[in-house]
Every structure is written in C-alpha cells, then in structure tokens.
Design a protein around this motif. Structure first.
Motif, PDB file in Angstrom:
ATOM      1  N   LEU A  62     -12.551  -9.016   3.012  1.00 15.79           N
ATOM      2  CA  LEU A  62     -13.266  -9.054   1.737  1.00 15.79           C
ATOM      3  C   LEU A  62     -14.768  -9.158   1.968  1.00 15.79           C
ATOM      4  CD1 LEU A  62     -13.267  -9.333  -1.372  1.00 15.79           C
ATOM      5  CD2 LEU A  62     -13.034 -11.795  -1.040  1.00 15.79           C
ATOM      6  N   ILE A  92      -9.379  -6.426  -3.857  1.00 13.66           N
ATOM      7  CA  ILE A  92      -9.127  -7.110  -5.130  1.00 13.66           C
ATOM      8  C   ILE A  92      -7.672  -6.900  -5.568  1.00 13.66           C
ATOM      9  CG2 ILE A  92      -9.747  -7.168  -7.579  1.00 13.66           C
ATOM     10  CD1 ILE A  92     -12.599  -6.315  -6.635  1.00 13.66           C
ATOM     11  N   GLN A  95      -5.248  -8.860  -3.122  1.00 15.91           N
ATOM     12  CA  GLN A  95      -5.162 -10.296  -3.386  1.00 15.91           C
ATOM     13  C   GLN A  95      -4.431 -10.579  -4.698  1.00 15.91           C
ATOM     14  OE1 GLN A  95      -8.624 -12.712  -2.830  1.00 15.91           O
ATOM     15  NE2 GLN A  95      -9.437 -11.423  -1.192  1.00 15.91           N
ATOM     16  N   SER A  96      -4.661  -9.728  -5.690  1.00 18.54           N
ATOM     17  CA  SER A  96      -3.983  -9.914  -6.977  1.00 18.54           C
ATOM     18  C   SER A  96      -2.476  -9.779  -6.820  1.00 18.54           C
ATOM     19  CB  SER A  96      -4.501  -8.897  -7.997  1.00 18.54           C
ATOM     20  OG  SER A  96      -5.878  -9.083  -8.250  1.00 18.54           O
ATOM     21  N   VAL A 110      -6.376 -10.477 -14.141  1.00 21.30           N
ATOM     22  CA  VAL A 110      -7.744 -10.439 -13.605  1.00 21.30           C
ATOM     23  C   VAL A 110      -8.639  -9.603 -14.519  1.00 21.30           C
ATOM     24  CG1 VAL A 110      -9.184  -9.614 -11.699  1.00 21.30           C
ATOM     25  CG2 VAL A 110      -7.036 -10.804 -11.220  1.00 21.30           C
TER      26      VAL A 110
END
Length: 295
Positions: A62, A92, A95-96, A110
């Motif tokens: 990241l 993103i 991780q979601s 998110v």
C-alpha cells in the motif's frame, strides 16, 4: 462561486442525493470487474499467494503503490499514472475483501462511507449553505470535521493526523491544523526567527556533547523549517524531494568524473570533492538552462 441549489436535490432511498453518474461521464462500471476478479483470486482454488495475504502483509505494498503514484504524477507520465492508480486501487479492493471475509465491511461500505461523508461536508452543493470561494469551503470543512470528531468522542485539533505518516508530512499537517484554530504566527517571520533560535540551541547541545539534547533541538529546528515552508506556501515535501534529486544528480556527476580516471569517490581528497561538487553544480545548472524539463 458556489450558491445554494434552487431546488432540493432528489434523494434516493438511502437518504443521499441522486448521484447517478452524469451523461457522457465515467460510470465506474469497470471497478465492479476488479472487485469480481479479487473475489476469484481469494476464493478456494484461486491464487495461493493472494490467499496467504493479511492486512499486515499488505501494508508495505500500500505504501509503495502510493509513492509510485506520486512519482508518476511528478514525472508527468500519463500512462504510468493510470497504471499506478490501478495498482493502488487494487490495494483498496484487496483490503476491503479481506475485511468482508471477517464480516466487518466490504468495498460497498467503503464507497458508501466516503460518499456520505462528502455529501455531508459539501452543504454548499447539496444543502443550503453558501461558500463564495475556496477559503470559505475550507473553513466550513474544518468546522464540520471538528463536529464529527466531537460526536465520535475524538477531541483536539491535531487528532486524526496519522502517527505513521512521514515525519515531514505530520509536521506540516500539524501546523495547518493548529493554524486553523488560531494558533499560528502572523507571518513567515515567526518561524524564520524560530529556526535561528533552535539552531543556537542545537549548537549549545552539540558543544556540550549531549546527544539526547541534540536530537531534541534538531527535531525542533526541522519542525520550524516545516512551519516556515507552510507560511511561505511552499510544499516542504516537494522542496526536500527536489533538493534530494539535485544532490543525487550532482553526486552521480562526481562519481562519473572520477570513474573516468579509474578512481572512486573515497580516493578524492575533501578539497577535490568540493571542486568536483562545484563543477557538477555548474554543469547541471547549465543543462537545466538549456533544457527546462530537467530543472
């Protein structure tokens, strides 16, 4: 200038304004394909490497991808910028999906969260507030953020600056947030005088051989420099990055000059290194003058 809408925007069943993408604009439909791809990679029979990752193991990627986006912007490389934004978007989504597997949240939450926040913080667009210029927008934004933090039990103007952020960024953001609530010098003369004060104290600590005090005073001097940059409307991070780039270019110029003689930098005396540094500086400045793209 922004003025209140003449009519109340249509709302959807989630209480938000109708935010259907505008005709002829981007729809975001391709993002759904990325979500589906990530789900397949993480599913049984998917990618063994992806399935082994955790939130902790993804942190370095990241950070790296974020800096690669910054590099692409600085280089003005449009194709590279597009690619690096895709790599960052992947992080993103990745991780979601890991959080969704925990039963916590997914990419929809998110997106919904940031949409809700942005609607709330733009009352001059989606409500009755008036913001006549960018300064008014920022002032109202700061008030709304403070109110939101208070509702969450988070108090203090500096709350919310990431502790893991680069030190220079933390220093800059801290100065900005303190200034927003009225704690600041009236002009750049304040932090400039503070730099001299901190350097004198650093010299005193140096002469005393007090390493703890040296670290303390050096930190204070760096903080004062960050505040001077802020008061001069100079991005301290960009300024330091450019200075580091210049150092790297000049140092490489010295290495090349010595390599042509079959020598290393360590083989040159301090006096010769100084002469080579000055020559490198002049040569690179001349190059920059004839080719502005290298400045």
């Amino acid at each position: 200038m922004s003025t209140p809408p003449t009519t109340t925007p249509a709302t959807t069943n989630d209480g938000l304004p109708d935010l259907t993408p505008l005709p002829g604009k981007q729809t975001g439909a391709e993002v759904a394909k990325l979500v589906g791809l990530m789900q397949r990679l993480l599913a049984p029979g998917g990618c063994p490497w992806d399935r082994e990752q955790t939130l902790a193991t993804l942190v370095p990627y990241l950070v790296e991808e974020t800096y690669e986006v910054v590099d692409a912007i600085a280089a003005g490389d449009v194709a590279d910028h597009r690619e690096e934004l895709g790599d960052l978007l992947l992080q993103i989504v990745f991780q979601s999906e890991l959080r969704f597997a925990e039963g916590a949240f997914g990419i929809d939450e998110v997106a919904r969260g940031i949409v809700t926040k942005l609607v709330r913080r733009h009352p001059h667009v989606f409500g009755d507030a008036v913001a006549r210029d960018a300064g008014a927008v920022l002032a109202n934004w700061a008030k709304l953020k403070a109110s939101e933090k208070a509702e969450k039990g988070k108090h203090g103007a500096l709350h919310g600056i990431p502790a893991s952020a680069p030190a220079l960024l933390r220093a800059t953001r801290g100065g900005e947030k303190a200034s927003a609530v009225g704690f600041d010098w009236p002009d750049a003369a304040g932090p400039r005088a503070k730099i001299d004060e901190e350097l004198r104290e650093l010299d005193d600590a140096w002469r005393a051989g007090d390493r703890a005090a040296m670290e303390h005073e050096l930190g204070d001097a760096l903080l004062a420099l960050a505040n001077l940059a802020r008061k001069l409307n100079i991005d301290a991070e960009s300024a330091l990055r450019a200075a580091t780039d210049r150092f790297a270019a000049r140092f490489r110029h010295i290495e090349v000059a010595l390599e042509a003689q079959g020598r290393a930098v360590a083989d040159a005396s301090p006096e010769e290194q100084d002469r080579l540094w000055d020559a490198a500086k002049l040569a690179l400045e001349a190059t920059a003058e004839t080719n502005p793209a290298t400045k």
